[in-house]
Design a protein around this motif. Structure first.
Motif, PDB file in Angstrom:
ATOM      1  N   VAL A  19     -31.669 -11.766 -11.184  1.00  0.00           N
ATOM      2  CA  VAL A  19     -30.829 -12.301 -10.115  1.00  0.00           C
ATOM      3  C   VAL A  19     -31.139 -13.776  -9.886  1.00  0.00           C
ATOM      4  CG1 VAL A  19     -30.310 -12.147  -7.648  1.00  0.00           C
ATOM      5  CG2 VAL A  19     -30.521 -10.056  -9.003  1.00  0.00           C
ATOM      6  N   VAL A  20     -32.415 -14.150  -9.966  1.00  0.00           N
ATOM      7  CA  VAL A  20     -32.800 -15.559  -9.811  1.00  0.00           C
ATOM      8  C   VAL A  20     -32.111 -16.415 -10.872  1.00  0.00           C
ATOM      9  CG1 VAL A  20     -34.711 -17.191  -9.951  1.00  0.00           C
ATOM     10  CG2 VAL A  20     -35.010 -15.037  -8.716  1.00  0.00           C
ATOM     11  N   ALA A  30     -32.642 -14.169  -3.797  1.00  0.00           N
ATOM     12  CA  ALA A  30     -32.733 -13.075  -4.767  1.00  0.00           C
ATOM     13  C   ALA A  30     -33.222 -11.795  -4.101  1.00  0.00           C
ATOM     14  CB  ALA A  30     -33.665 -13.470  -5.909  1.00  0.00           C
ATOM     15  N   GLN A  89     -28.308 -16.589 -10.246  1.00  0.00           N
ATOM     16  CA  GLN A  89     -27.990 -17.479  -9.123  1.00  0.00           C
ATOM     17  C   GLN A  89     -28.077 -18.944  -9.528  1.00  0.00           C
ATOM     18  OE1 GLN A  89     -30.830 -16.092  -6.201  1.00  0.00           O
ATOM     19  NE2 GLN A  89     -29.296 -14.898  -5.108  1.00  0.00           N
ATOM     20  N   ALA A 108     -34.929  -8.467  -9.746  1.00  0.00           N
ATOM     21  CA  ALA A 108     -34.949  -9.722  -8.987  1.00  0.00           C
ATOM     22  C   ALA A 108     -35.044 -10.960  -9.888  1.00  0.00           C
ATOM     23  CB  ALA A 108     -36.086  -9.701  -7.971  1.00  0.00           C
ATOM     24  N   SER A 126     -39.886 -11.943  -7.130  1.00  0.00           N
ATOM     25  CA  SER A 126     -39.075 -13.152  -7.369  1.00  0.00           C
ATOM     26  C   SER A 126     -39.831 -14.430  -7.007  1.00  0.00           C
ATOM     27  CB  SER A 126     -37.784 -13.073  -6.553  1.00  0.00           C
ATOM     28  OG  SER A 126     -38.064 -13.088  -5.162  1.00  0.00           O
TER      29      SER A 126
END
Length: 637
Positions: free
Chosen positions: A476-477, A215, A480, A473, A209
């Motif tokens: 997820v970044v 993350a 977010q 990851a 990430s």
């Protein structure tokens, strides 16, 4: 007491070394290094004494003799640490700033961490008010460890039983905890590697990430919420043990260049390379499944080092020498033991080319049946949607598909499959970094190997599940950043759902013991209480058809010797009973009188042997007394 001294001395020695020798590394990497060094300090002295016993240079392994090794090493390390070079102030500041996670984390991640903690504590409470569980654990992992402890030897006693031929780095830890007399401590081996698993996942996710701590923490939460991880953490299964060290090997290898630019860059690089190889070696010494993963690790390391320093460079040769030495150090004992006993260093695995057997052993299908994986799906095409279905053919009376052998959970299903697709998209559009690209390519290759060669067992693919979490990851970044609120709500809901379902199992077991006042070992395991009162050294042959009895018949004080069902011949002959100094042959029958025995006792029961019977665990247990010749010797008291 000797085992506790041994483990504490190894832990303090590892902490002193990692703090003094690697002061500039980030805190997660230092913890990984320290925990790895502790593991190696625990394993190597046991393997060294076991080697001496195999060579007949000593009579048996004695724990107090073992305990002196890390104690002496600790004293030497304390003297060395006082003279060690003090770390550079700038290195220390860099390390502190790189490991600052604390209060910057959003509240939903703290909530997820709290939910996970509560769920794990429920499992812990269930364990420490009960006894170790898990089918494979009670069938052969714990019996093997207890056999080593009772005999003071790690040699292979029977070539007809593959269970005794498996490598046993995890069982060494189990043996040490069993020596305390408190078998409830045995799963602490897996609790230890759970921390290792989480730290390694976080460290790799940080790199994938590109330093996004939120993350990386979210990915770690997803990995730790997998039911297969949670259930194995409090059992005697060894898949989590091997997977944790394998993931640690990857994390430490990726950290090898963190010291570039400092005065001790070369020392750092070689040290991290050695630590990474040691972690891989510990994994190899866990079970043959990890031979495949280790081979891919070694290939990837060799290619990386060759690209960095050239095929014929001195740096490449030195690096590969370090890797080979590190990989072999914690694992070569098991290959040597197999070679000495059978002529096959890979025993119990059979080496076969076409129809020609080169080295005798057991085919993989004799250890784990090929059709066993079909219990997790209705048809093989469903594997592609397994995270969303999590089918289990025989979920038991609790009707829950989660266990030590299966279950990825809601958080995994919600984010990881999409994360893998996103990682593939990034690789195809050349937006991913080199670490992410290599991990993805390796994951795809190993997924094919898992499908074709590892019998599609979910727990055999635990390293793949961990890497899949890491590869999610980048997704997820993005979530977010562009859908933070929705992502937070979905993650919390998924963790609540998974933890709630998982925790139902230990809560139900705790409730059952409260209701029935069933706190004794015999009640928990369902065997007659008279087993606990037998004289120390009494030998019982397990012919009950109850595989868990391989361990449970050892009794409350673990002083009974049990002939496990997997080493019993068919039929059971008087000669075998005399050779093994058996005192009782134990059988069991269903309430309708139908015997559950595995082996025929026709040759043994033809006489007028005495027997004792008792009811327990919904079965009728019969203990047949074995009469020995007048000149026979044994443990009968």
């Amino acid at each position: 007491m000797a085992a506790i001294v041994y483990l504490l001395a190894a832990a303090v020695s590892a902490f002193v070394w990692s703090r003094a020798a690697l002061p500039w590394i980030t805190r997660p990497v230092r913890w990984l290094s320290g925990m790895l060094i502790m593991s190696v300090l625990v394993l190597l002295p046991v393997q060294a004494l076991a080697t001496l016993e195999l060579l007949r240079w000593i009579g048996a392994i004695h724990l107090w003799a073992l305990a002196t090794v890390p104690v002496v090493m600790l004293a030497a390390l304390l003297l060395w640490a006082r003279k060690a070079q003090k770390p550079d102030h700038r290195d220390m500041e860099r390390r502190r700033s790189a490991t600052l996670v604390s209060s910057s984390l959003p509240s939903y991640l703290w909530l997820c961490a709290a939910l996970l903690t509560v769920s794990y504590l429920v499992f812990a409470f269930n364990l420490f008010t009960s006894y170790p569980s898990g089918s494979d654990a009670l069938t052969y992992h714990l019996p093997v460890a207890l056999h080593w402890l009772q005999n003071g030897s790690l040699r292979i006693p029977s070539l007809s039983a593959w269970q005794y031929g498996l490598p046993g780095n995890a069982e060494i830890g189990m043996m040490l905890f069993l020596s305390t007399g408190h078998e409830t401590l045995v799963p602490l081996v897996n609790v230890f590697v759970l921390v290792l698993f989480g730290l390694a996942t976080y460290e790799i996710a940080m790199r994938v990430s590109r330093g996004n701590k939120m993350a990386a923490v979210a990915v770690t939460v997803i990995a730790l919420s997998m039911p297969i991880v949670e259930f194995q953490s409090f059992s005697g299964y060894v898949d989590l043990f091997g997977s944790a060290f394998l993931i640690t090997a990857v994390a430490l290898f990726l950290a090898r260049n963190d010291g570039v630019g400092s005065e001790r860059a070369k020392f750092h690089r070689r040290t991290m390379l050695l630590l990474s190889a040691l972690a891989c070696g510990v994994s190899i010494g866990t079970k043959p499944v990890f031979y495949v993963y280790a081979a891919v690790y070694c290939l990837a390391v060799a290619i990386t080092l060759m690209r960095e320093s050239g095929l014929f460079g001195r740096e490449f040769a030195g690096g590969m020498a370090v890797v080979v030495a590190g990989v072999l150090l914690p694992s070569v004992f098991w290959f040597g033991r197999g070679l000495a006993a059978t002529g096959n260093p890979l025993f119990p695995m059979q080496v076969k080319v076409g129809q020609r057997v080169l080295l005798k052993g057991f085919a993989p299908s004799e250890i784990t049946a090929n059709e066993f994986s079909d219990k997790f799906v209705r048809q093989r095409a469903e594997w592609i949607i397994y995270p969303w279905t999590e089918y289990l053919r025989n979920p038991g009376e609790q009707l829950i598909p989660y266990s030590e052998g299966s279950g990825t959970g809601a958080a995994f299903a919600a984010f990881v499959p999409l994360g893998l697709l996103f990682a593939m998209f990034r690789a195809g559009s050349r937006r991913s970094g080199p670490t992410e690209t290599i991990l993805l390519a390796t994951w795809i290759g190993l997924a094919v190997v898992w499908w074709t060669s590892l019998q599609r067992m979910p727990r055999f693919g635990l390293p793949l599940l961990a890497v899949a979490c890491v590869l999610s990851a980048p997704l997820v970044v993005v979530l977010q950043e562009f859908a933070g609120r929705g992502f937070a709500i979905l993650l919390v809901v998924c963790v609540v759902a998974t933890c709630g379902i998982s925790a139902f199992v230990p809560l139900r077991e705790i409730g059952g013991r409260l209701k029935n006042h069933g706190w004794s070992r015999s009640h928990v395991y369902g065997y007659p209480a008279l087993v606990d009162d037998l004289p120390p050294g009494t030998t019982l042959l397990n012919n009950t058809g109850v595989r868990d009895a391989n361990f449970t018949l050892a009794g409350r004080k673990l002083t009974n010797r049990v002939i496990a069902d997997f080493e019993v011949p068919n039929p059971i002959t008087p000669a075998f009973l005399a050779e093994r100094h058996v005192d009782f042959v134990v059988e069991a029958a269903q309430p309708n009188g139908e015997k559950t025995s595995f082996r025929s006792t026709a040759q043994f029961t033809a006489g007028n042997q005495e027997s004792t019977s008792a009811n327990a665990g919904g079965k009728r247990w019969t203990f047949w007394t074995v009469e020995r010749p007048a000149n026979a010797t044994g443990n009968r008291q």
